[in-house]
Structures are given as structure tokens and as C-alpha cells.
Design a protein around this motif. Sequence first.
Motif, PDB file in Angstrom:
ATOM      1  N   GLU A 255      10.261  -5.072   8.620  1.00 50.91           N
ATOM      2  CA  GLU A 255       9.132  -5.496   7.775  1.00 50.91           C
ATOM      3  C   GLU A 255       8.210  -4.318   7.471  1.00 50.91           C
ATOM      4  O   GLU A 255       7.698  -4.199   6.356  1.00 50.91           O
ATOM      5  N   ALA A 256       7.998  -3.449   8.461  1.00 54.86           N
ATOM      6  CA  ALA A 256       7.146  -2.278   8.234  1.00 54.86           C
ATOM      7  C   ALA A 256       7.775  -1.352   7.189  1.00 54.86           C
ATOM      8  O   ALA A 256       7.087  -0.837   6.293  1.00 54.86           O
TER       9      ALA A 256
ATOM     10  N   ILE B   5       9.891  -2.232   4.833  1.00 53.97           N
ATOM     11  CA  ILE B   5       9.807  -2.908   3.537  1.00 53.97           C
ATOM     12  C   ILE B   5       8.415  -2.747   2.928  1.00 53.97           C
ATOM     13  O   ILE B   5       8.263  -2.479   1.731  1.00 53.97           O
ATOM     14  N   GLN B   6       7.379  -2.907   3.771  1.00 52.55           N
ATOM     15  CA  GLN B   6       6.008  -2.754   3.287  1.00 52.55           C
ATOM     16  C   GLN B   6       5.741  -1.330   2.802  1.00 52.55           C
ATOM     17  O   GLN B   6       5.103  -1.123   1.758  1.00 52.55           O
TER      18      GLN B   6
ATOM     19  N   ALA C  11       7.658  -0.825  -0.481  1.00 52.73           N
ATOM     20  CA  ALA C  11       7.006  -1.564  -1.568  1.00 52.73           C
ATOM     21  C   ALA C  11       5.713  -0.874  -1.998  1.00 52.73           C
ATOM     22  O   ALA C  11       5.419  -0.763  -3.195  1.00 52.73           O
ATOM     23  N   THR C  12       4.932  -0.388  -1.012  1.00 53.56           N
ATOM     24  CA  THR C  12       3.685   0.311  -1.336  1.00 53.56           C
ATOM     25  C   THR C  12       3.952   1.596  -2.114  1.00 53.56           C
ATOM     26  O   THR C  12       3.282   1.891  -3.113  1.00 53.56           O
TER      27      THR C  12
END
Length: 213
Positions: A96-97, A99-100, A103-104
Motif C-alpha cells: 500500500e505504501a 502504491i501511494q 500514485a503521488t
Amino acid sequence: MSLTVQFYTMLAMIAMGSFFGASLDTYNRFLKRGKRKRWIIFLNDILFWMLQGLVIFYILFLVNQGEVRFYIFIALVCGFSFYQALLKGIYAKLLEAIIQVVATVWIFFIRFLNGLIISPLKWIVILVVSIFIGIGKVLLGLVQIGLKVLLWIVKVIITPIKWIGKGLWRLFPKKVKFAVERFWTSFAGKLKHSKNKLINGMKWLYTRFKRKP
């Protein structure tokens, strides 16, 4: 197969079992089964299992030339269980980190690209189009003014000629006027008759061609 090769094979298959568990979690994270159609899920599952099988066999081929033994499946299950028990939570947070972060970075890149290239290019295109439209309006206005001036000049030139023609026409004898008027009436009648004949002929040809099957 030597004991060393068997030991390396066991370690490799345990690692591949853990890798399979991480791959399965990553696959389910991006697939989002609840939002996909069944046939898409079916095709993706087949491709996923084929890819996993090929990767595991490739690693097995590198370690022991592709020899399949019973303990290999046990090692895979042990590696998968090890991942589920100890690494699943850590990997889920790490995924998840990542992916974040991706995405950022992607959003920043899109905004940067939009602010640096797309928006200036869009305003340049709008400016160029506006300039051309403005030039076109100015040219159209000049053409309209020129036509008005030209019509006024023609009117100024023709008006005296028209007055002179009317004055000369009044000086002609009545016989000449009558002859000219008669000739003009006859010419106009013949012209109208020829026009009617042409129209009737075209209508006749149209009806003839229309009746053919």
C-alpha cells in the motif's frame, strides 16, 4: 542429486512459496474481483497461474535442472505458510505504501507535465487562433468597405450615363422608340419561349428515364 543441491532446492522452493503468496496478494489487490466481470476474472486467473508455474519451474531448472521431487511441493507449501503467518501483514502495508508513493509521483508528473507543456501549448494555440480570427475579421471588414466604395463609384459613374441615356431616348423619334420596344418585346418573348421549351424537354427526359425499370 547431491545433498547440497537438494538443500538449495528446498531453500529456493520455500522462497518461491513465499513469493507466490506475495504475488497472490498483489494480484488480488489490483484485480478487484468485485468490480470485474466473471470472464475477465477467469482469463486473468488462468494467466496468473500459468505465469506462476513458469516462474517456479524456471527457478527449479536453475537450481536442479528441473527435477521434480515430492519434497518440492512440501517446500512450496511451507514457504506459502511462512508468508501467510509472518510476512503477509508487513507485505500488505509495504504494498500500500508503494502504491501511494507511485500514485503521488504519477499525479505530480501529470500536473507538472500539464503546467509545463500542455497548458502553455493550449494558450499558445488559443492565442494563434484568436490572432488569425482577428486578422480575418479585419480583412473581411476591409473587403466589405472596399465593395461599398466600389459600388458607390460604379453608381456615381452609371448615374450620369443613365441620365444621358434617358435624355437621348427622349430625343429619338416615336417610330424608332416603337421599333426598339417591339424588337425587345419580341426578343423577350422568344427567349421566354425557348426557356419553356428547354424546361419541358428536360421534364420529358426525366419522365422517360424514370419509367425505365
